[in-house]
Structure formats: C-alpha cells, structure tokens
Motif scaffolding. Structure first.
Motif, PDB file in Angstrom:
ATOM      1  N   PRO A   5       0.803  -1.228   0.000  1.00  0.00           N
ATOM      2  CA  PRO A   5       0.000   0.000   0.000  1.00  0.00           C
ATOM      3  C   PRO A   5       0.837   1.280   0.000  1.00  0.00           C
ATOM      4  O   PRO A   5       0.418   2.285  -0.592  1.00  0.00           O
ATOM      5  N   PHE A   6       2.012   1.262   0.652  1.00  0.00           N
ATOM      6  CA  PHE A   6       2.884   2.432   0.594  1.00  0.00           C
ATOM      7  C   PHE A   6       3.351   2.690  -0.842  1.00  0.00           C
ATOM      8  O   PHE A   6       3.451   3.837  -1.280  1.00  0.00           O
ATOM      9  N   TYR A   7       3.654   1.614  -1.557  1.00  0.00           N
ATOM     10  CA  TYR A   7       4.097   1.769  -2.949  1.00  0.00           C
ATOM     11  C   TYR A   7       2.972   2.318  -3.812  1.00  0.00           C
ATOM     12  O   TYR A   7       3.176   3.230  -4.627  1.00  0.00           O
ATOM     13  N   PHE A   8       1.775   1.768  -3.642  1.00  0.00           N
ATOM     14  CA  PHE A   8       0.653   2.200  -4.463  1.00  0.00           C
ATOM     15  C   PHE A   8       0.303   3.672  -4.225  1.00  0.00           C
ATOM     16  O   PHE A   8      -0.012   4.406  -5.166  1.00  0.00           O
ATOM     17  N   GLN A   9       0.360   4.100  -2.949  1.00  0.00           N
ATOM     18  CA  GLN A   9      -0.071   5.453  -2.635  1.00  0.00           C
ATOM     19  C   GLN A   9       1.054   6.485  -2.754  1.00  0.00           C
ATOM     20  O   GLN A   9       0.828   7.601  -3.227  1.00  0.00           O
ATOM     21  N   ASP A  10       2.274   6.142  -2.323  1.00  0.00           N
ATOM     22  CA  ASP A  10       3.356   7.121  -2.301  1.00  0.00           C
ATOM     23  C   ASP A  10       4.149   7.175  -3.599  1.00  0.00           C
ATOM     24  O   ASP A  10       4.759   8.201  -3.910  1.00  0.00           O
ATOM     25  N   VAL A  11       4.192   6.061  -4.351  1.00  0.00           N
ATOM     26  CA  VAL A  11       4.953   6.023  -5.596  1.00  0.00           C
ATOM     27  C   VAL A  11       4.035   6.167  -6.805  1.00  0.00           C
ATOM     28  O   VAL A  11       4.270   6.997  -7.691  1.00  0.00           O
ATOM     29  N   LEU A  12       2.975   5.347  -6.844  1.00  0.00           N
ATOM     30  CA  LEU A  12       2.047   5.416  -7.972  1.00  0.00           C
ATOM     31  C   LEU A  12       0.961   6.479  -7.775  1.00  0.00           C
ATOM     32  O   LEU A  12       0.194   6.745  -8.696  1.00  0.00           O
ATOM     33  N   HIS A  13       0.858   7.034  -6.544  1.00  0.00           N
ATOM     34  CA  HIS A  13      -0.087   8.109  -6.217  1.00  0.00           C
ATOM     35  C   HIS A  13      -1.536   7.687  -6.475  1.00  0.00           C
ATOM     36  O   HIS A  13      -2.332   8.424  -7.059  1.00  0.00           O
ATOM     37  N   LEU A  14      -1.845   6.469  -6.052  1.00  0.00           N
ATOM     38  CA  LEU A  14      -3.217   5.976  -6.182  1.00  0.00           C
ATOM     39  C   LEU A  14      -4.010   6.337  -4.925  1.00  0.00           C
ATOM     40  O   LEU A  14      -3.446   6.564  -3.853  1.00  0.00           O
ATOM     41  N   SER A  15      -5.311   6.349  -5.054  1.00  0.00           N
ATOM     42  CA  SER A  15      -6.176   6.631  -3.906  1.00  0.00           C
ATOM     43  C   SER A  15      -6.283   5.405  -3.011  1.00  0.00           C
ATOM     44  O   SER A  15      -5.883   4.296  -3.386  1.00  0.00           O
ATOM     45  N   GLU A  16      -6.869   5.621  -1.829  1.00  0.00           N
ATOM     46  CA  GLU A  16      -7.066   4.497  -0.916  1.00  0.00           C
ATOM     47  C   GLU A  16      -7.986   3.439  -1.531  1.00  0.00           C
ATOM     48  O   GLU A  16      -7.767   2.234  -1.355  1.00  0.00           O
ATOM     49  N   THR A  17      -9.011   3.892  -2.262  1.00  0.00           N
ATOM     50  CA  THR A  17      -9.935   2.946  -2.891  1.00  0.00           C
ATOM     51  C   THR A  17      -9.234   2.127  -3.965  1.00  0.00           C
ATOM     52  O   THR A  17      -9.400   0.894  -4.040  1.00  0.00           O
ATOM     53  N   GLN A  18      -8.437   2.777  -4.798  1.00  0.00           N
ATOM     54  CA  GLN A  18      -7.698   2.057  -5.834  1.00  0.00           C
ATOM     55  C   GLN A  18      -6.710   1.077  -5.217  1.00  0.00           C
ATOM     56  O   GLN A  18      -6.538  -0.048  -5.717  1.00  0.00           O
ATOM     57  N   THR A  19      -6.072   1.501  -4.126  1.00  0.00           N
ATOM     58  CA  THR A  19      -5.129   0.618  -3.438  1.00  0.00           C
ATOM     59  C   THR A  19      -5.832  -0.629  -2.916  1.00  0.00           C
ATOM     60  O   THR A  19      -5.335  -1.751  -3.055  1.00  0.00           O
TER      61      THR A  19
END
Length: 263
Positions: free
Chosen positions: A97-111
């Motif tokens: 989840p850190f990668y998805f949100q901090d690197v790919l800049h995805l939302s919590e729902t997308q994560t």
C-alpha cells in the motif's frame, strides 16, 4: 478425544505472553535508532525468559507450548514453512500500500482494489489444494505453492515504473494462488503428523506459527522502512519485497524436505 481433566496453566500462559510479546516489540523497535538500545534489551530478555519457558514446557505432560512435537521432522519442517510463508505474505501486505499510494499516487480505494486479487486467489485455490493434498504429497504441493508465491513476489519487486493496474493484478494473483496452494496441504501435515491425542497441541502450534510469522513480518517491515528513512519510498518497498522473496523461497525448501507420505 476425551478431555484430560487438567487445569489452566497460568505460569505457562504468562511466560508465553512475556516471551513473544518482548520478542516482537523488540524486533519492531530496531527500526528506530532512538529506541534501538531498548529494543536489544527487550530481545535479550525475551530470549532469556523464552529459555525458561521452553525448559518448563519440556517437563510437563500436557504443555501449553508442545515443543516436544518439534522432534517430529515433518511437523518441525511444516512449522518452519508456515512461519516463513506468513511472514513473507505479511511483509508484502504491509509494504505494497505504501508503494501504491506514495509512488504510484493511487487513492485508498484504488489501493484496496489492487490488493484484492491476492486474498481472492487464496480463497479460490484453498479448496482445490485441499483436494490435491489427498492425492499428492503435501510437501511437494507446498513447495510448489511457495515457489509460485516467490515468483509472484519477484515479479512484483521488478515492477516497471508506471506499471498498469493489470500488470500489478496478475502478479498479486500469482502470489495468492501460490499461497493458497501451499496453505491447506501444510496445515494437513501439521495436524496429521502429530499423535492423535496431541491434535489439540498441534492445532495450537499451527496458530502460533501463523501469528508469529505475521507479527515478525510486520515488525521486519518497520525495521526495513526505518533503515531506509529519508530515501525514496520505492527503495524501502523493493527491499521489503526481496526479503519476502527470500522467506518464501526458504519456506519452499523446508516444505520439499518433508518426508510425509500422501494419504
């Protein structure tokens, strides 16, 4: 099986809680330089109290922690595989989840949706692997499952920059299929390799292995992230995934080493 009529062992329960509690808290504290000294002291105390705990358990007819079952090779190797696999899974669950949100800049729902393929694949594979365990050697099935999981983790660690959602989904699906193929056969060996009148103790050890692996996996993520503090988020996540690959591979080896005949 009939009840043994024994009373709850308060001393063993306290030693168990203190040993595992100090050990996991100590490992978690290693990630913060400010608390590293205290963490090392906690780990040392956990090892000392744990030695006393194990010593007392070996002298009980019905131990709370049935360490005597570890003398059975198939049981001990299954426990090692279980700890390694759950630690690897938890490391990925916490780090991704850190990668998805901090690197790919995805939302919590997308994560959340991107993490779904892993547990969904486990749920789909678990009943299939249970049936396969009745026909084929559980050790080989477990080894194959963790090899698939290690392959999926490797592919995830090598994710290219700007990976698409399908690129991520198939990697996590492979991890889930591998873990699902491993889990049911491994649990079967843990229970059936112990004497029938010790099935309760074997079940308890199964839960202990699962929770120990999960707790250590989460604590190791904190340690790795602490060591990479100040660097790019992708570096700490990648290092975590490679550690998960190593643990899954270790679990695959210990699973294949078992000499458990098929049912």
């Amino acid at each position: 099986t009939p009840r043994n009529g024994g009373r709850f062992d308060v001393r063993s329960a306290l030693l168990n809680a203190v040993t595992f509690g100090l050990l996991i808290i100590g490992v978690d504290g290693l990630g913060d330089p400010a608390t590293r000294g205290v963490a090392l002291a906690e780990i040392g105390a956990a090892l000392a109290i744990g030695a006393v705990f194990v010593w007392t358990q070996t002298r009980l007819a019905r131990p709370l922690l049935p360490v005597d079952l570890m003398r059975i090779p198939a049981f001990a190797l299954s426990m090692a595989s279980s700890v390694a696999s759950f630690a690897a899974q938890m490391m990925a669950y916490v780090a991704l989840p850190f990668y998805f949100q901090d690197v790919l800049h995805l939302s919590e729902t997308q994560t959340g949706f991107l993490m779904t393929p892993w547990p969904l694949a486990i749920a789909l594979m678990a009943p299939i692997s249970g049936r396969l365990a009745d026909r084929y050697a559980p050790g080989l099935l477990g080894g194959l499952g963790l090899a698939l999981m290690a392959t999926g983790l490797t592919a995830t660690a090598l994710l290219p920059a700007g990976a698409s959602h399908p690129d991520i989904a198939w990697r996590l699906t492979l991890c889930g299929l591998g873990f699902g193929l491993f889990q049911s056969p491994n649990n079967k060996v843990i229970i059936t390799s112990a004497p029938r009148d010790r099935s309760g103790g074997a079940s308890g050890m199964q839960s202990t292995a699962r929770l120990t692996g999960q707790s250590f996996g989460a604590a190791l993520v904190a340690v790795i992230f602490g060591l990479h503090q100040g660097g790019p988020p992708s570096g700490s996540v990648t290092a975590t995934l490679w550690c998960a690959v190593a643990l899954a591979s270790l679990g695959a080896v210990t699973s294949v080493l078992r000499r458990q005949p098929r049912a």
